[in-house]
Scaffold this motif. Structure first.
Motif, PDB file in Angstrom:
ATOM      1  N   MET A  41       0.821  -1.209   0.000  1.00 26.17           N
ATOM      2  CA  MET A  41       0.000   0.000   0.000  1.00 26.17           C
ATOM      3  C   MET A  41       0.854   1.258   0.000  1.00 26.17           C
ATOM      4  SD  MET A  41      -1.272  -0.326   3.971  1.00 26.17           S
ATOM      5  CE  MET A  41      -1.833  -1.983   3.765  1.00 26.17           C
ATOM      6  N   ARG A  42       0.196   2.363  -0.297  1.00 32.62           N
ATOM      7  CA  ARG A  42       0.862   3.668  -0.251  1.00 32.62           C
ATOM      8  C   ARG A  42       1.307   3.938   1.182  1.00 32.62           C
ATOM      9  NH1 ARG A  42      -1.459   8.034  -3.967  1.00 32.62           N
ATOM     10  NH2 ARG A  42      -0.712   9.248  -2.230  1.00 32.62           N
ATOM     11  N   ILE A  43       2.373   4.697   1.333  1.00 34.42           N
ATOM     12  CA  ILE A  43       2.887   5.005   2.665  1.00 34.42           C
ATOM     13  C   ILE A  43       1.849   5.761   3.495  1.00 34.42           C
ATOM     14  CG2 ILE A  43       4.060   7.157   2.007  1.00 34.42           C
ATOM     15  CD1 ILE A  43       5.485   4.597   4.449  1.00 34.42           C
ATOM     16  N   SER A  44       1.083   6.639   2.876  1.00 37.22           N
ATOM     17  CA  SER A  44       0.069   7.397   3.622  1.00 37.22           C
ATOM     18  C   SER A  44      -1.004   6.462   4.191  1.00 37.22           C
ATOM     19  CB  SER A  44      -0.564   8.476   2.741  1.00 37.22           C
ATOM     20  OG  SER A  44      -1.142   7.897   1.588  1.00 37.22           O
ATOM     21  N   THR A  45      -1.404   5.454   3.414  1.00 39.45           N
ATOM     22  CA  THR A  45      -2.381   4.474   3.882  1.00 39.45           C
ATOM     23  C   THR A  45      -1.777   3.626   4.993  1.00 39.45           C
ATOM     24  OG1 THR A  45      -3.372   4.384   1.685  1.00 39.45           O
ATOM     25  CG2 THR A  45      -3.858   2.548   3.169  1.00 39.45           C
ATOM     26  N   PHE A  46      -0.541   3.221   4.805  1.00 43.16           N
ATOM     27  CA  PHE A  46       0.175   2.418   5.786  1.00 43.16           C
ATOM     28  C   PHE A  46       0.243   3.141   7.135  1.00 43.16           C
ATOM     29  CE2 PHE A  46       4.562   1.016   7.279  1.00 43.16           C
ATOM     30  CZ  PHE A  46       4.147  -0.208   7.767  1.00 43.16           C
ATOM     31  N   VAL A  47       0.628   4.398   7.112  1.00 38.29           N
ATOM     32  CA  VAL A  47       0.760   5.184   8.340  1.00 38.29           C
ATOM     33  C   VAL A  47      -0.608   5.415   8.988  1.00 38.29           C
ATOM     34  CG1 VAL A  47       1.455   7.432   9.266  1.00 38.29           C
ATOM     35  CG2 VAL A  47       2.932   6.235   7.650  1.00 38.29           C
ATOM     36  N   LYS A  48      -1.626   5.650   8.169  1.00 40.61           N
ATOM     37  CA  LYS A  48      -2.985   5.848   8.702  1.00 40.61           C
ATOM     38  C   LYS A  48      -3.456   4.599   9.443  1.00 40.61           C
ATOM     39  CE  LYS A  48      -5.872   7.720   5.872  1.00 40.61           C
ATOM     40  NZ  LYS A  48      -6.855   7.960   4.797  1.00 40.61           N
ATOM     41  N   LEU A  49      -3.226   3.420   8.858  1.00 45.78           N
ATOM     42  CA  LEU A  49      -3.620   2.176   9.493  1.00 45.78           C
ATOM     43  C   LEU A  49      -2.807   1.920  10.762  1.00 45.78           C
ATOM     44  CD1 LEU A  49      -4.086  -0.049   6.326  1.00 45.78           C
ATOM     45  CD2 LEU A  49      -5.887   0.739   7.880  1.00 45.78           C
TER      46      LEU A  49
END
Length: 83
Positions: A41-49
């Motif tokens: 996944m995108r880093i932004s999605t990864f960090v959000k999760l």
């Protein structure tokens, strides 16, 4: 290891289901979480999760021990901390 596998492991350790994540992220369906977890996944999605799982991402520069921590408050920002 890909981001999706790290999130899955964090979910297991935290005893959080896909349905729980869906509610925490205000998403319309659980299938959106399932889709996120099927591939990298995108880093932004990864960090959000990671954030909703009460985890953080730390990047450590090997050559001079500099460390960046990804912090999410209302938006995502990077905070530099020297060692």
């Amino acid at each position: 290891m890909q981001g999706n596998n790290i999130v899955k492991e964090a979910m297991t350790l935290s005893k959080v289901t896909q349905k729980d994540l869906q509610k925490l992220l205000n998403l319309k369906s659980q299938s959106s979480i399932s889709t996120m977890l099927k591939s990298d996944m995108r880093i932004s999605t990864f960090v959000k999760l990671l954030n909703v799982l009460d985890c953080e991402l730390v990047v450590l520069q090997k050559s001079d021990d500099k460390k960046w921590e990804v912090i999410i408050i209302v938006w995502m920002m990077l905070r530099f901390t020297g060692k």
